[in-house]
Scaffold this active site. Structure first.
Site, mmCIF file in Angstrom:
data_model
loop_
_atom_site.group_PDB
_atom_site.id
_atom_site.type_symbol
_atom_site.label_atom_id
_atom_site.label_comp_id
_atom_site.label_asym_id
_atom_site.label_seq_id
_atom_site.Cartn_x
_atom_site.Cartn_y
_atom_site.Cartn_z
ATOM 1 C CB THR A 202 -0.908 0.031 1.243
ATOM 2 O OG1 THR A 202 -0.104 -0.021 2.418
ATOM 3 C CG2 THR A 202 -1.879 -1.139 1.243
ATOM 4 C CB CYS A 203 0.254 4.729 -1.052
ATOM 5 S SG CYS A 203 0.195 4.586 -2.853
ATOM 6 N N PRO A 204 2.548 4.538 1.308
ATOM 7 C CG PRO A 204 4.199 5.687 2.560
ATOM 8 C CD PRO A 204 2.866 4.957 2.691
ATOM 9 C CG MET A 205 5.510 0.631 2.624
ATOM 10 S SD MET A 205 7.182 1.288 2.930
ATOM 11 C CE MET A 205 8.197 -0.045 2.325
ATOM 12 C CB THR A 206 3.126 1.378 -4.021
ATOM 13 O OG1 THR A 206 2.713 2.709 -3.722
ATOM 14 C CG2 THR A 206 2.072 0.383 -3.559
#
Length: 85
Positions: free
Chosen positions: A21-25
């Site tokens: 999920t964002c922000p890990m993407t």
């Protein structure tokens, strides 16, 4: 925006962030691009509305080129991104 296919380009690296999920993407995308040589191509699989909007935009803002975006039947978006050189 289907300009080229993975078969035509032959990506140098592949990364599946469909479970992120964002922000890990984009963190994972950026780390992968940072490890690549200029001009190499990353094949990126992602899923979800936020990553679909943010990952291509952020990659472009950082000077990379999104070569194509292909929708898979299972809702996964496959991007080909050429590292800035």
């Amino acid at each position: 925006m289907n300009l080229v296919t993975a078969e035509e380009v032959g990506p140098d690296q592949s990364l599946d962030i469909t479970g992120e999920t964002c922000p890990m993407t984009f963190v994972r995308t950026r780390l992968a691009l940072d490890r690549m040589q200029p001009g190499q191509v990353l094949r990126l699989a992602l899923k979800g509305e936020e990553p679909r909007r943010n990952v291509p935009r952020t990659a472009t803002e950082q000077g990379h080129t999104v070569l194509s975006a292909t929708e898979a039947p299972d809702g996964v978006l496959v991007l080909l991104i050429r590292k800035k050189g």
